[in-house]
Enzyme design. Structure first.
Site, PDB file in Angstrom:
ATOM      1  N   HIS A   1       0.847  -1.200   0.000  1.00 50.33           N
ATOM      2  CA  HIS A   1       0.000   0.000   0.000  1.00 50.33           C
ATOM      3  C   HIS A   1       0.885   1.254   0.000  1.00 50.33           C
ATOM      4  O   HIS A   1       1.931   1.287   0.653  1.00 50.33           O
ATOM      5  CB  HIS A   1      -0.942   0.011   1.205  1.00 50.33           C
ATOM      6  CG  HIS A   1      -2.151  -0.855   1.008  1.00 50.33           C
ATOM      7  ND1 HIS A   1      -2.872  -1.388   2.054  1.00 50.33           N
ATOM      8  CD2 HIS A   1      -2.765  -1.275  -0.141  1.00 50.33           C
ATOM      9  CE1 HIS A   1      -3.887  -2.103   1.559  1.00 50.33           C
ATOM     10  NE2 HIS A   1      -3.832  -2.055   0.236  1.00 50.33           N
TER      11      HIS A   1
ATOM     12  N   ASP B   1       0.396  -3.434   8.639  1.00 45.98           N
ATOM     13  CA  ASP B   1      -1.074  -3.353   8.743  1.00 45.98           C
ATOM     14  C   ASP B   1      -1.636  -4.747   8.946  1.00 45.98           C
ATOM     15  O   ASP B   1      -1.333  -5.670   8.179  1.00 45.98           O
ATOM     16  CB  ASP B   1      -1.676  -2.768   7.467  1.00 45.98           C
ATOM     17  CG  ASP B   1      -1.442  -1.281   7.345  1.00 45.98           C
ATOM     18  OD1 ASP B   1      -0.687  -0.724   8.166  1.00 45.98           O
ATOM     19  OD2 ASP B   1      -2.012  -0.666   6.429  1.00 45.98           O
TER      20      ASP B   1
ATOM     21  N   ASP C   1       0.908   4.189   1.322  1.00 45.16           N
ATOM     22  CA  ASP C   1       1.328   4.928   2.525  1.00 45.16           C
ATOM     23  C   ASP C   1       2.472   4.226   3.262  1.00 45.16           C
ATOM     24  O   ASP C   1       2.993   4.767   4.248  1.00 45.16           O
ATOM     25  CB  ASP C   1       0.136   5.203   3.457  1.00 45.16           C
ATOM     26  CG  ASP C   1      -0.544   3.932   3.949  1.00 45.16           C
ATOM     27  OD1 ASP C   1      -0.694   2.981   3.165  1.00 45.16           O
ATOM     28  OD2 ASP C   1      -0.931   3.888   5.137  1.00 45.16           O
ATOM     29  N   HIS C   2       2.875   3.049   2.788  1.00 49.32           N
ATOM     30  CA  HIS C   2       4.025   2.336   3.351  1.00 49.32           C
ATOM     31  C   HIS C   2       5.190   2.240   2.356  1.00 49.32           C
ATOM     32  O   HIS C   2       6.220   1.664   2.664  1.00 49.32           O
ATOM     33  CB  HIS C   2       3.617   0.919   3.779  1.00 49.32           C
ATOM     34  CG  HIS C   2       2.594   0.906   4.871  1.00 49.32           C
ATOM     35  ND1 HIS C   2       2.889   0.527   6.156  1.00 49.32           N
ATOM     36  CD2 HIS C   2       1.295   1.292   4.887  1.00 49.32           C
ATOM     37  CE1 HIS C   2       1.795   0.647   6.906  1.00 49.32           C
ATOM     38  NE2 HIS C   2       0.812   1.105   6.155  1.00 49.32           N
TER      39      HIS C   2
END
Lengths: 315, 315
Positions: A64, A216, A66-67
């Site tokens: 993802h 996550d 945001d990582h």
């Protein structure tokens, strides 16, 4: 070793929290590892005393953005800054990470002058060793998210004692080669005739340290095994326990889930990160505050801290 | 309209300057355009009063990472923040931009809930109109860099007058629908019997404004045509004139080149951006300072400003 939180927000940055990245610093070894690399990680590093030239390994939990979106820029800037005579960077992560990096660097004609080695976790394996040397071992385990995602542990292999530097200073032994001689267990005599024995400057033996980072995930059994007895578990906490359904639907954890994992895995310390921007008091999306999140987690597992950007924790 | 500089560094960010991005704000129209989108542009926007929900168009000058790596994150965060009921975003740029975005969003499973329209400049054309409506026209021209790169102009189509709002306020005419009636040239009578004529609140006619942004380029003849008579030329200035060879080798401009283009194109104002980190006094890589850069350019073209992050300039 210590961790420095470079980004502690979930999904998107806020003025207080950047997107996900954590530095793992080997204090005496002058080397730097990263867990995840959200957009702006290189800018966050510039605000610390960390040097990207020391960067050695990057562990990506999942793909993802945001990582991940900070990875090409970080690698490129490291090249511009330090050129080709730098140590190689190893990057570990899920299937697709190699394609993402290759395509991105290729389309944007980004030249990386130093060596990069990408190691993909075989998608059919749910747990294993991703890297080890004589001193450290890094393991992965698949966690419970809506795309392939992993938690990582880093562990010292040997139980060890350390040199009591404070004691040596207190006794006015001048720093320098003498300290090394004492560390090696030898006897030293100072010019003024004082004599010291190495064995008097050795701490009690301490168990090899272990730190775990989960990326996550919703509640995850695999993680219990990986985190068992860890000195530090860094667990995502996107949502408050009061928004359990939202967490479930999005394969994320609540405060209570993170605390429960910490308790069941009998870790020494839990740090919550990946905090949803909805609890930022400036956005007013929720009546629940970040302080409430901490209270919720501590009611299950008292040894809990809520991460902030640039927070440091010594393991 | 005004420009806000979101990133003014070249190649990599520094503590003072982020990588390239400039906002073009249509003051009365509540809409936002971007030129380039380096890593961390969304974080920079968060530090201003700009709203990504107003974002309408993004013009990418070329595909180097320091002008591009912030794009996927900005688009993704806009989706998380505003959902699907937002205006569409149009993105213009060179061949390969569509592949970059498609691959990146696909591999990272990034869902963009609102519409994105990508328009690629045909690689065989070196100049043309990229977009227009009744009021504005945006043109591109190929510039002189080591990969395909474009400059863009944005121009008001019509010469226009504007409503003298300050005069109306000074005369204690209450704001509201009356202002619109006056703008339309009508006569209004206030409740107290005072009468005003619309024609008394119309400014002199002003030529349609024009602003030009060049991205990365060495000295470029094409740019002279595009920038001819512009109110504002934003020109890259990676290097000092004292490092002309370095600029040439890397297809970048020096202070003197930027100033010469401004002079030859007879623009009203030149703003220098894309400043190499080597002139940042904290890095000590060069004895030349940023102030020296400004002096060099002003000796050729006095109406020159050196951009800083968050600097605003009203056109």
């Amino acid at each position: 070793m210590k961790v420095i939180f470079l980004g502690t927000s979930s999904g998107m940055p806020t003025l207080k929290r950047n997107v996900s990245s954590i530095a793992l610093v080997f204090t005496n070894k002058n080397k730097l590892w990263l867990w995840d690399c959200g957009e702006g990680t290189q800018q966050q590093i510039q605000k610390t005393s960390l040097k990207v030239s020391k960067l050695e390994k990057i562990f990506i939990s999942h793909l993802h953005g945001d990582h991940l979106f900070g990875l090409p820029g970080l690698l490129a800037s490291r090249g511009l800054r330090g050129g080709k005579n730098q140590q190689k960077v190893q990057i570990f992560g899920p299937e697709g990470l190699d394609k993402y990096l290759k395509e991105t660097l290729n389309i944007t004609k980004t030249y990386i002058p130093y060596e990069i080695e990408i190691k993909i976790i075989p998608p059919n394996l749910s747990a294993g060793v991703i890297w080890e040397d004589e001193e450290y071992i890094a393991r992965y385990t698949e966690v419970n998210h809506n795309i392939k995602a992993y938690a990582y542990s880093v562990e010292e292999k040997k139980d060890r004692s350390h040199f009591l530097v404070d004691k040596a200073r207190r006794l006015n032994i001048p720093p320098g080669p003498i300290y090394r001689t004492l560390k090696e267990g030898e006897t030293v005599e100072l010019p003024n005739g004082r004599i010291f024995q190495g064995k008097d400057f050795v701490s009690e033996i301490r168990k090899g340290r272990k730190v775990v980072f989960c990326g996550d995930t919703a509640y995850c059994e695999n993680l219990l095994h990986l985190a068992k007895g860890a000195d530090l578990l860094i667990h995502e906490t996107t949502f408050s326990q009061q928004e359990e359904d939202l967490a479930k639907r999005n394969f994320h954890s609540t405060t209570t889930i993170a605390a429960r994992v910490a308790k069941e895995a009998q870790v020494k310390q839990l740090i919550l990160t990946h905090i949803s921007p909805r609890y930022n008091s400036n956005t007013n999306k929720s009546a629940i505050t970040e302080s409430d999140l901490l209270v919720e987690a501590q009611s299950v597992f008292p040894e809990t801290i809520l991460a902030e950007d640039f927070m440091e924790y010594e393991i």
